[in-house]
Design an enzyme around this catalytic site. Structure first.
Site, mmCIF file in Angstrom:
data_model
loop_
_atom_site.group_PDB
_atom_site.id
_atom_site.type_symbol
_atom_site.label_atom_id
_atom_site.label_comp_id
_atom_site.label_asym_id
_atom_site.label_seq_id
_atom_site.Cartn_x
_atom_site.Cartn_y
_atom_site.Cartn_z
ATOM 1 N N GLU A 71 -6.734 -1.190 -4.066
ATOM 2 C CA GLU A 71 -7.074 0.226 -3.844
ATOM 3 C C GLU A 71 -6.644 1.094 -5.011
ATOM 4 O O GLU A 71 -5.555 0.937 -5.559
ATOM 5 C CB GLU A 71 -6.384 0.733 -2.564
ATOM 6 C CG GLU A 71 -6.698 2.192 -2.248
ATOM 7 C CD GLU A 71 -6.123 2.656 -0.907
ATOM 8 O OE1 GLU A 71 -5.133 2.051 -0.453
ATOM 9 O OE2 GLU A 71 -6.658 3.622 -0.346
ATOM 10 N N ASP A 88 0.862 -1.190 0.000
ATOM 11 C CA ASP A 88 0.000 0.000 0.000
ATOM 12 C C ASP A 88 0.894 1.234 0.000
ATOM 13 O O ASP A 88 1.726 1.409 0.885
ATOM 14 C CB ASP A 88 -0.907 -0.043 1.246
ATOM 15 C CG ASP A 88 -2.072 0.921 1.156
ATOM 16 O OD1 ASP A 88 -1.992 1.883 0.373
ATOM 17 O OD2 ASP A 88 -3.062 0.711 1.887
ATOM 18 N N ASP A 114 -3.374 7.309 -3.365
ATOM 19 C CA ASP A 114 -3.281 6.190 -2.425
ATOM 20 C C ASP A 114 -3.691 4.937 -3.190
ATOM 21 O O ASP A 114 -4.792 4.895 -3.758
ATOM 22 C CB ASP A 114 -4.246 6.510 -1.270
ATOM 23 C CG ASP A 114 -4.270 5.473 -0.166
ATOM 24 O OD1 ASP A 114 -3.547 4.481 -0.247
ATOM 25 O OD2 ASP A 114 -5.057 5.685 0.794
ATOM 26 N N HIS A 137 -7.367 11.029 5.556
ATOM 27 C CA HIS A 137 -8.771 10.656 5.771
ATOM 28 C C HIS A 137 -9.557 11.931 6.059
ATOM 29 O O HIS A 137 -9.564 12.417 7.178
ATOM 30 C CB HIS A 137 -8.907 9.655 6.932
ATOM 31 C CG HIS A 137 -8.428 8.280 6.581
ATOM 32 N ND1 HIS A 137 -9.285 7.196 6.502
ATOM 33 C CD2 HIS A 137 -7.206 7.814 6.245
ATOM 34 C CE1 HIS A 137 -8.574 6.119 6.156
ATOM 35 N NE2 HIS A 137 -7.322 6.463 6.008
ATOM 36 N N HIS A 153 -11.795 6.341 1.676
ATOM 37 C CA HIS A 153 -11.863 7.648 2.333
ATOM 38 C C HIS A 153 -11.697 8.801 1.354
ATOM 39 O O HIS A 153 -10.990 8.676 0.348
ATOM 40 C CB HIS A 153 -10.768 7.747 3.403
ATOM 41 C CG HIS A 153 -9.435 7.224 2.923
ATOM 42 N ND1 HIS A 153 -8.456 8.038 2.464
ATOM 43 C CD2 HIS A 153 -8.954 5.949 2.772
ATOM 44 C CE1 HIS A 153 -7.407 7.301 2.082
ATOM 45 N NE2 HIS A 153 -7.695 6.026 2.252
ATOM 46 N N GLU A 181 -11.015 1.174 -1.262
ATOM 47 C CA GLU A 181 -10.111 0.071 -0.916
ATOM 48 C C GLU A 181 -10.823 -1.114 -0.272
ATOM 49 O O GLU A 181 -10.828 -1.263 0.932
ATOM 50 C CB GLU A 181 -8.966 0.566 -0.029
ATOM 51 C CG GLU A 181 -9.361 1.366 1.183
ATOM 52 C CD GLU A 181 -8.119 1.875 1.923
ATOM 53 O OE1 GLU A 181 -7.228 1.082 2.227
ATOM 54 O OE2 GLU A 181 -8.064 3.085 2.198
HETATM 55 MN MN MN Z 1 -3.796 2.767 0.963
HETATM 56 MN MN MN Z 2 -6.426 4.387 1.666
#
Ligand code: MN
Ligand code: MN
Length: 296
Positions: free
Chosen positions: A281, A83, A94, A162, A154, A187
């Site tokens: 994600e 990630d 992200d 977030h 998010h 995600e």
């Molecule tokens: Mn992530």
């Molecule tokens: Mn994330």
């Protein structure tokens, strides 16, 4: 560069780093080496690291980043989540993938990947986050796995990972709607376990909550470093090494900062022992009738 160009740039770099991560995850490789190489790739590209590279293995779903002396070695049959977060001037991309080293858990990997694609296909202005959660949860359940109900996607804000709105991985009654121009990370997590993650004993990730008066010298020094270098983005304890502090000073400083509420700790999140969790994600920008995936 305007805002959207910064997002696109961050997305392009994040996708490249994520794919490098896919290559680096091999049995016998140290997680610490992978994380450091990927983080170096981000800074070498001229972008910023939006959060420490997470390399969460098997039942660990999220928030595992190696410690400064981490000895975790990738195992032959591990299910490894990579990630990655990249920011350009605070605009964050992200993105995450799952590497199934034994090739025995392709269904699990496919479940979160397909849930992500189905959510992306439905994402546009006016769709509620609860509806997206329903699509994600249904896709994963139909594949025979549990969606992780207490992890979410998010909304992204500038220097804020977030930013309030969550995208659930199961159906909820949250009627709040996606709006044109929003940057959102989706995600899905699929699990062979309970589909609920709990906090583990290990914490390597922290984030500044508030600049408060602190008494300790080491706490103050860490707070100044964090406020200047990482701002309101998550950081790794290992990043504080090599800044003239000993491990002992770092530990007592962090402890005081957590106790005073200056820092929020993010422990490793895991499903039940022996279970396997996959994650997929992407970051998307919401448009009127669709969305643009910036991390392809
Ligand atoms: Mn992530
Ligand atoms: Mn994330």
């Amino acid at each position: 560069m305007d805002e959207i160009e910064k997002y696109l740039q961050a997305g392009k770099i994040a996708a490249r780093v994520r794919e490098k991560g896919r290559q680096l995850v091999r049995p016998g490789k140290k997680a610490l080496e992978i994380a450091e190489e990927l983080e170096k790739m981000i800074t070498d590209s001229g972008a910023g690291i939006a959060f420490p590279v997470n390399i969460s293995v098997n039942e660990n779903a999220a928030h595992y980043t190696p410690s400064h002396d981490d000895d975790l070695v990738i195992g032959e049959k591990d299910v490894v989540k990579v990630d990655v977060g990249v920011h350009v001037d605070g605009y964050i991309a992200d993105t995450a993938i799952t590497v199934d080293l034994s090739q025995e858990n392709q269904g699990l990997v496919e479940a979160s990947r397909l849930a992500l694609e189905n959510a992306i296909a439905a994402a546009k202005a006016g769709v509620s986050v609860g509806e997206l959660g329903e699509i994600i949860g249904k896709t994963i359940t139909e594949k025979g796995f549990k969606p992780v109900s207490n992890l979410t996607g998010h909304l992204l804000g500038r220097y804020v990972l977030h930013a309030g709105l969550s995208i659930p991985n199961v159906k909820t009654n949250d009627n709040r709607k996606l709006e044109e121009g929003m940057a959102v990370a989706i995600e899905p997590f699929a699990s062979t376990g309970e589909g609920i993650v709990k906090e583990g004993a290990v914490t390597e990730v922290f984030m500044l909550q508030a600049v408060v008066p602190v008494r300790g010298r080491h706490a103050r020094r860490i707070m100044e470093t964090v406020a200047k270098e990482y701002k309101t983005l998550p950081f790794a304890e290992r990043w504080l090494y090599g800044k003239g502090m000993t491990g002992f000073q770092i530990r007592i400083g962090l402890k005081e900062l957590v106790e005073t509420g200056a820092l929020r700790p993010y422990p490793v999140l895991h499903d039940v022992r022996g279970s396997l969790v996959s994650q997929a994600e992407h970051t998307i920008i919401i448009e009127k009738d669709s969305c643009k995936v910036i991390t392809r």
